[in-house]
Enzyme design. Sequence first.
Site, PDB file in Angstrom:
ATOM      1  N   GLY A  42       0.799  -1.256  -0.057  1.00  0.00           N
ATOM      2  CA  GLY A  42      -0.137   0.059   0.049  1.00  0.00           C
ATOM      3  C   GLY A  42       1.038   1.102   0.106  1.00  0.00           C
ATOM      4  O   GLY A  42       0.345   2.175  -0.543  1.00  0.00           O
ATOM      5  N   GLU A  97       4.440   4.729   4.783  1.00  0.00           N
ATOM      6  CA  GLU A  97       3.371   3.684   5.064  1.00  0.00           C
ATOM      7  C   GLU A  97       2.013   4.468   4.669  1.00  0.00           C
ATOM      8  O   GLU A  97       1.847   5.737   4.337  1.00  0.00           O
ATOM      9  CB  GLU A  97       3.135   3.522   6.516  1.00  0.00           C
ATOM     10  CG  GLU A  97       3.609   2.216   7.153  1.00  0.00           C
ATOM     11  CD  GLU A  97       2.668   1.020   6.524  1.00  0.00           C
ATOM     12  OE1 GLU A  97       2.013   1.135   5.462  1.00  0.00           O
ATOM     13  OE2 GLU A  97       2.719  -0.104   7.487  1.00  0.00           O
ATOM     14  N   ASP A  98       0.939   3.562   4.412  1.00  0.00           N
ATOM     15  CA  ASP A  98      -0.400   3.913   3.577  1.00  0.00           C
ATOM     16  C   ASP A  98      -1.071   4.296   5.040  1.00  0.00           C
ATOM     17  O   ASP A  98      -1.596   5.285   5.129  1.00  0.00           O
ATOM     18  CB  ASP A  98      -1.065   2.904   2.991  1.00  0.00           C
ATOM     19  CG  ASP A  98      -0.995   1.555   3.638  1.00  0.00           C
ATOM     20  OD1 ASP A  98      -0.253   1.423   4.787  1.00  0.00           O
ATOM     21  OD2 ASP A  98      -1.351   0.542   3.052  1.00  0.00           O
ATOM     22  N   LYS A 129      -5.142   6.477  12.353  1.00  0.00           N
ATOM     23  CA  LYS A 129      -6.229   5.998  13.046  1.00  0.00           C
ATOM     24  C   LYS A 129      -5.933   6.278  14.343  1.00  0.00           C
ATOM     25  O   LYS A 129      -5.665   5.194  15.007  1.00  0.00           O
ATOM     26  CB  LYS A 129      -7.076   4.838  12.762  1.00  0.00           C
ATOM     27  CG  LYS A 129      -7.508   4.554  11.428  1.00  0.00           C
ATOM     28  CD  LYS A 129      -8.282   3.173  11.324  1.00  0.00           C
ATOM     29  CE  LYS A 129      -8.293   2.909   9.918  1.00  0.00           C
ATOM     30  NZ  LYS A 129      -8.880   1.214   9.938  1.00  0.00           N
ATOM     31  N   PHE A 150     -12.893   1.509   8.296  1.00  0.00           N
ATOM     32  CA  PHE A 150     -11.995   0.721   7.329  1.00  0.00           C
ATOM     33  C   PHE A 150     -12.042   1.442   6.050  1.00  0.00           C
ATOM     34  O   PHE A 150     -13.266   1.846   5.408  1.00  0.00           O
ATOM     35  CB  PHE A 150     -12.592  -0.563   7.218  1.00  0.00           C
ATOM     36  CG  PHE A 150     -11.703  -1.626   6.701  1.00  0.00           C
ATOM     37  CD1 PHE A 150     -10.475  -1.894   7.229  1.00  0.00           C
ATOM     38  CD2 PHE A 150     -11.547  -1.698   5.544  1.00  0.00           C
ATOM     39  CE1 PHE A 150      -9.686  -2.993   7.044  1.00  0.00           C
ATOM     40  CE2 PHE A 150     -10.460  -2.579   4.738  1.00  0.00           C
ATOM     41  CZ  PHE A 150      -9.471  -2.995   5.781  1.00  0.00           C
ATOM     42  N   ARG A 163      -7.017  -1.411  -4.187  1.00  0.00           N
ATOM     43  CA  ARG A 163      -5.690  -0.390  -4.138  1.00  0.00           C
ATOM     44  C   ARG A 163      -5.681   0.534  -5.203  1.00  0.00           C
ATOM     45  O   ARG A 163      -5.023   1.711  -4.647  1.00  0.00           O
ATOM     46  CB  ARG A 163      -4.717  -1.428  -4.165  1.00  0.00           C
ATOM     47  CG  ARG A 163      -4.390  -2.178  -2.946  1.00  0.00           C
ATOM     48  CD  ARG A 163      -2.879  -2.959  -3.163  1.00  0.00           C
ATOM     49  NE  ARG A 163      -2.897  -4.193  -2.124  1.00  0.00           N
ATOM     50  CZ  ARG A 163      -2.555  -4.200  -0.998  1.00  0.00           C
ATOM     51  NH1 ARG A 163      -2.391  -2.949  -0.326  1.00  0.00           N
ATOM     52  NH2 ARG A 163      -2.467  -5.325  -0.285  1.00  0.00           N
TER      53      ARG A 163
END
Length: 176
Positions: A42, A97-98, A129, A150, A163
Amino acid sequence: MAEKVEVMYTSDQIAERIKQMADEISADYAGKTLHIISVLKGGVFITTELAKALTIPVTLDFMSVASYGNGTVSSGDVRIMKDLDDSIVGRDVLVVEDIVDSGRTLKYLYDNLKTRMPESLKLCTLLDKPDRRVTDIKVDYVGFEIPDEFVVGFGLDYAQKYRNLPYIGSVSVEEE
Ligand code: IMP
Ligand code: MG
């Protein structure tokens, strides 16, 4: 069962935020070469956009980690599936990072990379988050803080799908 995806951040909003992050990172690393470690899969999507917007010299490497657990809850048992190609000794490293959720993946990566003697080590994520955090990891550059939902798109998957969406959307599963 079908999933419904609702737009949270448009492609334009993401592009604008990544440009702002790139300006901040270029200023922070002025005069240095930034070694980006992109976390597969990701993280690749934000990495390429961010790297193109940076005005400092950049080198790139990739790492893949998997975290094992029951269902959607990561256990903290993180394993390296693909390690770096190059040494990071003496380099100014930024992990990209994603998303940071529990923070276990990034905590593992941080502790692991720290032992390899980089000159500096910072963390960057497109999404955060904070409500879900169970580790004390400090993320240096955050694109968007989001609620405990999510999300998919811009690198993020639901069962390996979505993705490639150019936007970020929240997913709900609908009964049919
Ligand atoms: P961690 O809990 O911070 O270790 O996050 C582990 C991984 O879970 C992330 O790198 C993502 O791959 C995945 N993940 C967490 N939240 C989401 C989400 O909302 N959508 C898609 N993947 C997620
Ligand atoms: Mg990830």
